[in-house]
Structures are given as structure tokens and as C-alpha cells.
Design an enzyme around this catalytic site. Structure first.
Site, PDB file in Angstrom:
ATOM      1  N   ASN A 137      -6.995   1.848  10.320  1.00 46.11           N
ATOM      2  CA  ASN A 137      -5.693   2.000  10.980  1.00 46.11           C
ATOM      3  C   ASN A 137      -6.031   2.090  12.229  1.00 46.11           C
ATOM      4  O   ASN A 137      -6.591   2.830  12.687  1.00 46.11           O
ATOM      5  CB  ASN A 137      -5.053   3.342  10.276  1.00 46.11           C
ATOM      6  CG  ASN A 137      -4.756   3.352   8.926  1.00 46.11           C
ATOM      7  OD1 ASN A 137      -4.959   2.352   8.218  1.00 46.11           O
ATOM      8  ND2 ASN A 137      -4.500   4.633   8.389  1.00 46.11           N
ATOM      9  N   HIS A 150      -3.135  10.871   0.927  1.00 45.34           N
ATOM     10  CA  HIS A 150      -2.467  10.689   2.553  1.00 45.34           C
ATOM     11  C   HIS A 150      -1.890  11.822   2.922  1.00 45.34           C
ATOM     12  O   HIS A 150      -0.694  12.391   3.073  1.00 45.34           O
ATOM     13  CB  HIS A 150      -1.512   9.512   2.233  1.00 45.34           C
ATOM     14  CG  HIS A 150      -1.118   9.164   3.781  1.00 45.34           C
ATOM     15  ND1 HIS A 150      -1.290   7.814   3.975  1.00 45.34           N
ATOM     16  CD2 HIS A 150      -0.787   9.422   4.708  1.00 45.34           C
ATOM     17  CE1 HIS A 150      -0.689   7.323   5.159  1.00 45.34           C
ATOM     18  NE2 HIS A 150      -0.505   8.427   5.844  1.00 45.34           N
ATOM     19  N   GLU A 183      -3.200  -0.144   8.324  1.00 43.95           N
ATOM     20  CA  GLU A 183      -1.910   0.121   8.940  1.00 43.95           C
ATOM     21  C   GLU A 183      -2.122  -0.465  10.567  1.00 43.95           C
ATOM     22  O   GLU A 183      -3.229  -0.233  11.041  1.00 43.95           O
ATOM     23  CB  GLU A 183      -1.780   1.702   9.358  1.00 43.95           C
ATOM     24  CG  GLU A 183      -1.597   2.513   8.187  1.00 43.95           C
ATOM     25  CD  GLU A 183      -1.490   4.079   8.259  1.00 43.95           C
ATOM     26  OE1 GLU A 183      -1.074   4.503   9.214  1.00 43.95           O
ATOM     27  OE2 GLU A 183      -1.694   4.927   7.144  1.00 43.95           O
ATOM     28  N   TYR A 192      -3.757   1.759  15.940  1.00 45.17           N
ATOM     29  CA  TYR A 192      -2.359   1.540  16.926  1.00 45.17           C
ATOM     30  C   TYR A 192      -2.693   1.306  18.161  1.00 45.17           C
ATOM     31  O   TYR A 192      -2.047   0.623  18.981  1.00 45.17           O
ATOM     32  CB  TYR A 192      -1.750   2.957  16.677  1.00 45.17           C
ATOM     33  CG  TYR A 192      -1.098   3.151  15.248  1.00 45.17           C
ATOM     34  CD1 TYR A 192       0.312   2.506  14.710  1.00 45.17           C
ATOM     35  CD2 TYR A 192      -2.090   3.450  14.178  1.00 45.17           C
ATOM     36  CE1 TYR A 192       0.479   2.824  13.703  1.00 45.17           C
ATOM     37  CE2 TYR A 192      -1.552   3.661  12.831  1.00 45.17           C
ATOM     38  CZ  TYR A 192      -0.129   3.137  12.699  1.00 45.17           C
ATOM     39  OH  TYR A 192       0.316   3.454  11.135  1.00 45.17           O
ATOM     40  N   ARG A 248       0.902  -1.252  -0.176  1.00 41.55           N
ATOM     41  CA  ARG A 248       0.134  -0.005   0.112  1.00 41.55           C
ATOM     42  C   ARG A 248       1.058   1.104   0.036  1.00 41.55           C
ATOM     43  O   ARG A 248       1.719   1.350   0.968  1.00 41.55           O
ATOM     44  CB  ARG A 248      -0.850   0.044   1.302  1.00 41.55           C
ATOM     45  CG  ARG A 248      -1.653   1.435   1.337  1.00 41.55           C
ATOM     46  CD  ARG A 248      -2.372   1.211   2.734  1.00 41.55           C
ATOM     47  NE  ARG A 248      -3.193   2.580   2.824  1.00 41.55           N
ATOM     48  CZ  ARG A 248      -3.296   3.334   3.867  1.00 41.55           C
ATOM     49  NH1 ARG A 248      -2.482   3.071   4.958  1.00 41.55           N
ATOM     50  NH2 ARG A 248      -3.711   4.518   3.984  1.00 41.55           N
ATOM     51  N   GLU A 308      -7.124   8.610   6.596  1.00 45.14           N
ATOM     52  CA  GLU A 308      -7.488   8.944   7.942  1.00 45.14           C
ATOM     53  C   GLU A 308      -7.900  10.460   8.034  1.00 45.14           C
ATOM     54  O   GLU A 308      -7.264  11.438   8.431  1.00 45.14           O
ATOM     55  CB  GLU A 308      -6.127   9.005   8.646  1.00 45.14           C
ATOM     56  CG  GLU A 308      -5.664   7.728   9.179  1.00 45.14           C
ATOM     57  CD  GLU A 308      -4.348   7.676  10.132  1.00 45.14           C
ATOM     58  OE1 GLU A 308      -3.996   8.573  10.433  1.00 45.14           O
ATOM     59  OE2 GLU A 308      -3.791   6.461  10.196  1.00 45.14           O
TER      60      GLU A 308
HETATM   61  O1  IFM Z   1       2.883   7.763  10.006  1.00 45.26           O
HETATM   62  C1  IFM Z   1       1.401   7.746  10.275  1.00 45.26           C
HETATM   63  C2  IFM Z   1       0.713   7.538   9.132  1.00 45.26           C
HETATM   64  O2  IFM Z   1       0.990   8.440   8.140  1.00 45.26           O
HETATM   65  C3  IFM Z   1      -0.825   7.640   9.218  1.00 45.26           C
HETATM   66  N1  IFM Z   1      -1.130   6.802  10.251  1.00 45.26           N
HETATM   67  C4  IFM Z   1      -0.539   6.976  11.558  1.00 45.26           C
HETATM   68  C5  IFM Z   1       1.157   6.511  11.161  1.00 45.26           C
HETATM   69  C6  IFM Z   1       1.874   6.720  12.487  1.00 45.26           C
HETATM   70  O3  IFM Z   1       1.520   7.751  13.214  1.00 45.26           O
END
Ligand code: IFM
Length: 470
Positions: free
Chosen positions: A295, A122, A366, A297, A78, A167
Site C-alpha cells: 500500500n 484489516h 492500495e 500513498y 479486494r 498493514e
Molecule cells: O483507509 C485506509 C486503509 O484502511 C488502510 N490504508 C490506508 C487507507 C487510507 O488512510
């Protein structure tokens, strides 16, 4: 990896990057300036005054990076297209030299047996569009659909998977309310207008992509797993406001063609001025999706808080009467983000419960961890923290699939260490270490771990490239 759960046979294991974070070459072959070129030059905006001018020099080294992907054995890569490289002022004719770069990249990936997955936006908005209001201006949504057509007309015959926006929460709120991202604005209603126009731009571009021949079209959201800090009704209401802002204001219009029920409570005074929302917009935004990109985290725990700014006229759109509380009992990444892998499964199962069959198939577009990587003598990078993070989240994903969530793939963020926005080059998310002084790439232990995991799933195809393993 014999103890690792098996993913379904067609499950996509991939890796991800984005244009501004890796390409560099910002003045080459007719590329125009983006909002991030401008923002990075604002004193104090980016740590250490870092810019994207060189980044990972991927524009010149994409063949080496494709070889790294092949060595990793990923089924899909990606990456994002830089809008100002393809259309320097965000409108008007295509910059052929810019689009040629992506044709070379796509052809190289296909030759290596890797399926390209393209993100159209992006965050690198052409600066010329920002000067006309950026995403506050509804016209930008139309310019985005035109840009989508220019790119898809050339690449849709070879790129099966398309992501319109990455995002949009970050574009709207970090960009126009908190001011931590380009264009660095701190606003109220205009940030909500930006959010809405991003969604309209997405919706306008979905049929455009399909007409051009795109097989799978989706959008990527950074959805949060939010829980209240206590069981008080005040904290529960604060968690709902947070969930509205982070998740529901995106998923409700996209999946249900309606605004989120909690918005009036979330934005109170600001909501009254939402004249930017037109009557037919929800039908445009809710164009059927082939997949939802997520995405993920780290989760959030929030509690009730007063407005930071008591004056509704100067209040920014991120000021929502909630505040995050720490999760001290778990490990934190170099971003300071708590590591709680089971919340990925919980988020996905919660989405499935909320939306049922209205939830399209999901790709995790992500997931990854910033760690304080330091090469050992000899050059190897022993990033056990990242391996443990990825292992935990992939197991959590397997649990979500076992619980009935239709997840089709997973992309590690990121292939390479890269420009981490306002943090400059201080945070490393890569499976591959980048020495920015020499541009030497060194696969970290996590690269070799992910390669073995892919091979253990019966996927993968090549030998690891690059040095550094001891
Ligand atoms: O690096 C970023 C990415 O560009 C978008 N999602 C989160 C990642 C980590 O912060």
C-alpha cells in the site's frame, strides 16, 4: 487514454475496501464487537464521535456495490472479512450467518465476472481477544491461524487471492504505541511484541490457507519511501531508523528470515526486552509468499531528532529519534499527504535492488487520494485532484514495470468513501461519493476516468452504474 502506457495483458486493475470501513450492521446476525467498536466509543478517539455502526451500509447494499464494480470494469475486488462477524469472540465455532454474508458477496462478484481478493485482517480484532492482551499476547497469532482456516475452508474454492494482514505497521504502532488506532494503547515493548505476533500469526496462517486450496497467498505492507532531509550523517542515520521501523522490520523477517540489522539502533533500550521472539519464529514468519502486497500513498522525508520521552521506561515504541519534515513544493491531499508519484517507482525499484529474486511478485493493494469532494449542482463530483493523483501513480507504476519490477496488479483505494478510522467520515477516498444521510452512491469523475483507463487496457465489461455525471 491512448497516451497511457500499456500494462501487461494479465495485469489486474482493481479496487479495494475493508469490512469495518464500509459494512455497518455491527449488531446483526451474531457479529461480535471488535476493538474498533470499542475504541470509537472512547470520547475523543474518533473525529466527531463517528462509529462504524452504519458506515456505507454495505452489509445490506453489497449488490448495488457489486454493480458499481461491474460498471467500473475492474478485474478484481479486494475486500476484507470481519473476524468478529465470522467468529464473534475470536475463538470457538464459526458464526454461520456471518460467513454466509461473505459467501453471498463472493458468489455475486463471480457472477459479475470479478475476481475476489480477500484480506483476512484489516484491523477489526475481536474485542474478546483484546481483553486477553490482543496482539501483545502470542496466543492471538494462533487464534488468527484458526480463524484463517474457518474462512478458507469455506471460501478458498472460489477466492484465488488471499492477504493475511493489512498493514501490520498500523496495527502494531498506531494501535499499541501511538494510540491513534484501536485499541488506543501507548506502550513500548508491548507494541514491539504486537508487531512480532502479527508476523507470527501471518506465518502460521500461510500453510493453513494453502492446505485449504488458496492459489495465491500474500501479506500487505504499507511500505514507505524514506529520504533524509539533508546529507548530514545524523539525518542519514535517522532515515535508516525510520526505514527500519517502517519497512525493514517487516520485509527482513518475511523475505530473509532475519531480524532487521538496524533494530538495535532503532529501539536501543526496548530491544533488550524482546523475550517474546522465539528461536523458530523466523522460519514460521518467512513462509514462502506468492506475492507481496504494497500500500503506497506518500513518501517521507525525515531528520534527526531527540527522543520525545527521555525516560526509557515510559518511552513508546514509535519514539525513534527521527521526525518528518514537510515537502512544501508539491500538492498535498486532503489528508495533508504530499503527492510525489515518482516515489512509488523509486520504492519498487529499491526493493528489487535490495531483495533481488527474494522479492515475490508485487500487487499494489492500495493507492489513492482523499480529496475535499463536494457534489456540484446536479450531483456530479468533479475530483480532478484524485484523477491527477491516480494518473501520476499509475504512470509511476508502469515505469517500475518497465524497469523490471514484477508487478501483477493495482487496486485503487477506495471504491467508496468510507470510515477513515480516527478521521471518522471527514476524509473521502472513494471513486464513488457516498451521501451518508441517504446512502446514495454517486460515481465521481475519477470513477469514469478509471473506467476509461481500464477499457483502454482492453479490460472492462460493463456500463457505468448510478447517476451524477453531467
Ligand atoms: O483507509 C485506509 C486503509 O484502511 C488502510 N490504508 C490506508 C487507507 C487510507 O488512510
Amino acid at each position: 487514454m491512448s497516451d497511457f502506457p500499456s500494462f501487461p495483458p494479465d495485469f489486474v486493475l482493481g479496487a479495494a475496501t475493508s469490512a469495518f470501513q464500509i459494512e455497518g450492521a455491527v449488531y446483526e446476525d451474531g457479529r461480535g464487537p471488535s476493538v474498533w467498536d470499542t475504541f470509537a466509543r472512547r470520547p475523543g478517539a474518533v473525529l466527531g464521535g463517528a462509529t462504524g455502526d452504519v458506515a456505507c451500509d454495505h452489509y445490506h447494499r453489497f449488490r448495488e456495490d457489486t454493480a458499481l464494480l461491474k460498471g467500473l470494469g475492474v478485474r478484481s475486488y479486494r475486500f476484507s472479512i470481519s473476524w468478529p462477524r465470522v467468529q464473534p469472540t475470536g475463538s470457538g465455532p464459526v458464526n454461520v450467518a456471518g460467513l454466509d454474508f461473505y459467501e453471498r458477496l463472493v458468489d455475486g462478484l463471480l457472477e459479475a465476472g470479478i475476481e475476489p481478493a480477500v484480506t483476512l485482517y484489516h484491523w477489526d480484532l475481536p474485542q474478546a481477544l483484546e481483553e486477553r492482551g490482543g496482539w501483545r499476547n502470542r496466543d492471538t497469532a494462533h487464534r488468527f491461524a484458526d480463524y484463517a482456516r474457518l474462512v478458507a475452508d469455506v471460501l478458498a474454492d472460489r477466492v484465488p487471492r488471499w492477504i493475511t494482514l493489512n498493514e501490520p505497521w498500523c496495527s502494531a504502532f498506531l494501535g499499541y504505541a501511538e494510540g491513534q488506532h484501536a485499541p488506543g494503547a501507548r506502550e513500548g515493548t508491548p507494541a514491539l511484541a504486537a508487531a512480532h505476533h502479527l508476523l507470527v500469526g501471518h506465518g502460521l496462517s500461510v500453510p493453513v490457507l494453502r492446505e485449504a486450496g488458496a492459489r495465491e497467498v500474500g501479506i500487505t505492507l504499507n511500505l514507505d519511501h524514506v529520504t533524509p532531509a539533508t546529507d548530514s550523517p545524523e539525518d542519514a542515520a535517522a532515515a535508516l531508523r525510520a526505514e527500519t521501523q517502517r519497512n525493514l522490520m517487516w520485509t527482513e523477517p518475511l523475505l530473509k528470515a532475519r531480524y532487521a540489522a538496524g533494530e538495535d539502533d532503532t529501539w536501543e533500550d526496548l530491544i533488550r526486552h524482546q523475550s517474546f521472539r522465539g528461536p523458530g519464529d523466523l522460519d514460521v514468519i518467512a513462509a514462502p509468499l506468492d506475492f507481496l502486497g504494497i500500500n503506497f500513498y506518500t513518501p517521507s522525508v525525515v531528520r534527526n531528532a531527540p527522543y520525545r520521552d527521555p525516560d526509557p521506561l515510559s518511552r513508546t515504541a514509535d519514539d525513534n529519534r527521527f521526525t518528518g519534515v514537510g515537502i512544501p513544493e508539491v500538492r498535498h491531499t486532503a489528508m495533508g499527504w504530499p503527492v510525489v508519484p515518482h516515489t512509488l517507482r523509486d520504492l519498487l525499484v529499491g526493493l528489487r535492488e535490495r531483495y533481488g529474486d527474494a522479492l515475490p511478485p508485487v500487487y499494489i493493494t492500495e493507492n489513492g487520494s482523499a480529496e475535499d469532494d463536494v457534489p456540484a449542482p446536479g450531483g456530479a463530483v468533479h475530483d480532478g485532484g484524485r484523477i491527477s493523483y491516480l494518473d501520476g501513480h499509475l504512470r509511476s507504476l508502469a515505469a517500475a514495470i518497465a524497469d523490471g519490477v514484477d508487478v501483477r496488479g493495482y487496486y485503487v483505494w477506495s471504491l467508496l468513501d468510507n470510515f477513515e478510522w480516527a478521521y471518522g467520515y471527514s476524509k473521502r477516498f472513494g471513486l464513488v461519493y457516498v451521501d451518508y444521510a441517504t446512502q446514495r452512491r454517486t460515481p465521481k469523475d475519477s470513477y469514469h476516468w478509471y473506467r476509461a483507463l481500464i477499457a483502454g487496457q482492453g479490460q472492462g465489461q460493463g456500463e457505468p452504474r448510478g447517476g451524477g455525471r453531467t
